[in-house]
Motif scaffolding. Sequence first.
Motif, PDB file in Angstrom:
ATOM      1  N   ALA A  79       0.825  -1.205   0.000  1.00  0.00           N
ATOM      2  CA  ALA A  79       0.000   0.000   0.000  1.00  0.00           C
ATOM      3  C   ALA A  79       0.859   1.253   0.000  1.00  0.00           C
ATOM      4  N   THR A  80       1.952   1.201   0.770  1.00  0.00           N
ATOM      5  CA  THR A  80       2.866   2.343   0.818  1.00  0.00           C
ATOM      6  C   THR A  80       3.501   2.585  -0.537  1.00  0.00           C
ATOM      7  N   ALA A  81       3.931   1.499  -1.197  1.00  0.00           N
ATOM      8  CA  ALA A  81       4.543   1.621  -2.514  1.00  0.00           C
ATOM      9  C   ALA A  81       3.546   2.175  -3.524  1.00  0.00           C
ATOM     10  N   ALA A  82       2.312   1.692  -3.441  1.00  0.00           N
ATOM     11  CA  ALA A  82       1.279   2.170  -4.359  1.00  0.00           C
ATOM     12  C   ALA A  82       1.020   3.655  -4.161  1.00  0.00           C
ATOM     13  N   ALA A  83       0.979   4.078  -2.894  1.00  0.00           N
ATOM     14  CA  ALA A  83       0.751   5.494  -2.587  1.00  0.00           C
ATOM     15  C   ALA A  83       1.891   6.355  -3.112  1.00  0.00           C
ATOM     16  N   ALA A  84       3.119   5.850  -2.991  1.00  0.00           N
ATOM     17  CA  ALA A  84       4.282   6.611  -3.440  1.00  0.00           C
ATOM     18  C   ALA A  84       4.277   6.794  -4.950  1.00  0.00           C
ATOM     19  N   ASN A  85       3.733   5.793  -5.670  1.00  0.00           N
ATOM     20  CA  ASN A  85       3.719   5.862  -7.126  1.00  0.00           C
ATOM     21  C   ASN A  85       2.420   6.417  -7.685  1.00  0.00           C
ATOM     22  N   ALA A  86       1.472   6.750  -6.785  1.00  0.00           N
ATOM     23  CA  ALA A  86       0.194   7.287  -7.241  1.00  0.00           C
ATOM     24  C   ALA A  86       0.411   8.650  -7.880  1.00  0.00           C
ATOM     25  N   PRO A  87      -0.331   8.967  -8.935  1.00  0.00           N
ATOM     26  CA  PRO A  87      -0.164  10.271  -9.591  1.00  0.00           C
ATOM     27  C   PRO A  87      -0.540  11.415  -8.653  1.00  0.00           C
ATOM     28  N   ALA A  88       0.141  12.547  -8.814  1.00  0.00           N
ATOM     29  CA  ALA A  88      -0.170  13.711  -7.989  1.00  0.00           C
ATOM     30  C   ALA A  88      -1.541  14.244  -8.378  1.00  0.00           C
ATOM     31  N   ASP A  89      -2.228  14.852  -7.423  1.00  0.00           N
ATOM     32  CA  ASP A  89      -3.548  15.407  -7.727  1.00  0.00           C
ATOM     33  C   ASP A  89      -3.392  16.684  -8.551  1.00  0.00           C
ATOM     34  N   ASP A  90      -4.503  17.125  -9.145  1.00  0.00           N
ATOM     35  CA  ASP A  90      -4.469  18.272 -10.056  1.00  0.00           C
ATOM     36  C   ASP A  90      -3.934  19.530  -9.379  1.00  0.00           C
ATOM     37  N   LYS A  91      -4.297  19.736  -8.121  1.00  0.00           N
ATOM     38  CA  LYS A  91      -3.861  20.935  -7.407  1.00  0.00           C
ATOM     39  C   LYS A  91      -2.343  20.941  -7.232  1.00  0.00           C
ATOM     40  N   THR A  92      -1.794  19.772  -6.875  1.00  0.00           N
ATOM     41  CA  THR A  92      -0.349  19.669  -6.684  1.00  0.00           C
ATOM     42  C   THR A  92       0.389  19.842  -8.007  1.00  0.00           C
ATOM     43  N   MET A  93      -0.140  19.234  -9.063  1.00  0.00           N
ATOM     44  CA  MET A  93       0.497  19.361 -10.379  1.00  0.00           C
ATOM     45  C   MET A  93       0.486  20.808 -10.860  1.00  0.00           C
ATOM     46  N   LYS A  94      -0.606  21.509 -10.595  1.00  0.00           N
ATOM     47  CA  LYS A  94      -0.678  22.922 -10.979  1.00  0.00           C
ATOM     48  C   LYS A  94       0.357  23.733 -10.213  1.00  0.00           C
ATOM     49  N   ALA A  95       0.484  23.458  -8.912  1.00  0.00           N
ATOM     50  CA  ALA A  95       1.461  24.174  -8.085  1.00  0.00           C
ATOM     51  C   ALA A  95       2.888  23.883  -8.542  1.00  0.00           C
ATOM     52  N   MET A  96       3.148  22.643  -8.932  1.00  0.00           N
ATOM     53  CA  MET A  96       4.476  22.288  -9.439  1.00  0.00           C
ATOM     54  C   MET A  96       4.765  23.032 -10.741  1.00  0.00           C
ATOM     55  N   ALA A 143       5.386  26.443 -17.751  1.00  0.00           N
ATOM     56  CA  ALA A 143       5.299  24.985 -17.732  1.00  0.00           C
ATOM     57  C   ALA A 143       3.929  24.512 -17.259  1.00  0.00           C
ATOM     58  N   VAL A 144       3.437  23.458 -17.906  1.00  0.00           N
ATOM     59  CA  VAL A 144       2.239  22.754 -17.465  1.00  0.00           C
ATOM     60  C   VAL A 144       2.648  21.309 -17.188  1.00  0.00           C
ATOM     61  N   VAL A 145       2.457  20.861 -15.965  1.00  0.00           N
ATOM     62  CA  VAL A 145       2.893  19.524 -15.575  1.00  0.00           C
ATOM     63  C   VAL A 145       1.950  18.468 -16.132  1.00  0.00           C
ATOM     64  N   ARG A 146       2.531  17.452 -16.756  1.00  0.00           N
ATOM     65  CA  ARG A 146       1.757  16.360 -17.339  1.00  0.00           C
ATOM     66  C   ARG A 146       1.848  15.074 -16.522  1.00  0.00           C
ATOM     67  N   LYS A 147       3.010  14.862 -15.900  1.00  0.00           N
ATOM     68  CA  LYS A 147       3.223  13.604 -15.181  1.00  0.00           C
ATOM     69  C   LYS A 147       4.194  13.821 -14.029  1.00  0.00           C
ATOM     70  N   VAL A 148       3.916  13.161 -12.902  1.00  0.00           N
ATOM     71  CA  VAL A 148       4.784  13.265 -11.731  1.00  0.00           C
ATOM     72  C   VAL A 148       5.112  11.859 -11.237  1.00  0.00           C
ATOM     73  N   ARG A 149       6.382  11.630 -10.951  1.00  0.00           N
ATOM     74  CA  ARG A 149       6.807  10.336 -10.412  1.00  0.00           C
ATOM     75  C   ARG A 149       7.669  10.575  -9.180  1.00  0.00           C
ATOM     76  N   LYS A 150       7.295   9.911  -8.086  1.00  0.00           N
ATOM     77  CA  LYS A 150       8.083  10.047  -6.864  1.00  0.00           C
ATOM     78  C   LYS A 150       9.270   9.103  -6.918  1.00  0.00           C
ATOM     79  N   LEU A 151      10.448   9.635  -6.667  1.00  0.00           N
ATOM     80  CA  LEU A 151      11.673   8.851  -6.704  1.00  0.00           C
ATOM     81  C   LEU A 151      11.949   8.208  -5.351  1.00  0.00           C
ATOM     82  N   ASP A 152      12.851   7.249  -5.348  1.00  0.00           N
ATOM     83  CA  ASP A 152      13.150   6.516  -4.113  1.00  0.00           C
ATOM     84  C   ASP A 152      13.696   7.410  -3.012  1.00  0.00           C
TER      85      ASP A 152
END
Length: 219
Positions: free
Chosen positions: A21-38, A149-158
């Motif tokens: 579950a932790t791994a899945a959460a870490a790899n889950a896509p960022a929400d729209d609000k977070t992506m906009k802020a990024m 910039a408009v964020v399209r994809k976010v991946r959390k690294l190790d």
Amino acid sequence: MKLLSKITMMFVITMGVVSAATAAAANAPADDKTMKAMGVFLSNFTECGFYNTTREEMTADNENLVNFAICHLRINAWKKSFTPIPGCELGGDEKCSHGDHMVSADKVARVVKKYLDYDMKKHAGTSQYYYNKGFYYLYAADGEQTMNAVVRKVRKLDNGNFEVSSSLFNTETQDRPSTDDIHMVSVIKPYVFESKNTWSLVSTKLLKDIGDIDTEPED
């Protein structure tokens, strides 16, 4: 002994579920609000022409830091940051030979700290800006066209950082990117600045020449 084995097995299974579950959460896509802020965060670099750089490269060159910080302040906080030099609006005065506005070194250092998590302690003039006694001097001028910039994809690294893939667009001619193509890949680090959660730049890399990005106005 059998009871102990069952308990041990249940513990292992439970921990496995938690880990998954932790791994899945870490790899889950960022929400729209977070992506906009990024996207807003990264746009502070792209609008000043910093598409291909790293924190190490920027902090190793005082000129890069000054140019980035002053560019950022000119675009985002002109009235709050820059003070007109009395009499310079008339021109022809010796005290205006280096500019008609000035900005404090403290404001420049704050921008550097906010976006790069770096304490800028030495100040000096650059090829663009004159420096004297705690202030940088410059002439007011119209802003150049900028890319955001408009964020399209976010991946959390190790290591806890984020790899962010973005599309770029010209704010003078477009309201949004013309395609979903990835133009830039950046790495940013979670960071707390003045009690607020944000990020600091680790690196950013342009995947396509700026001149090849479609910046034509929409029909």
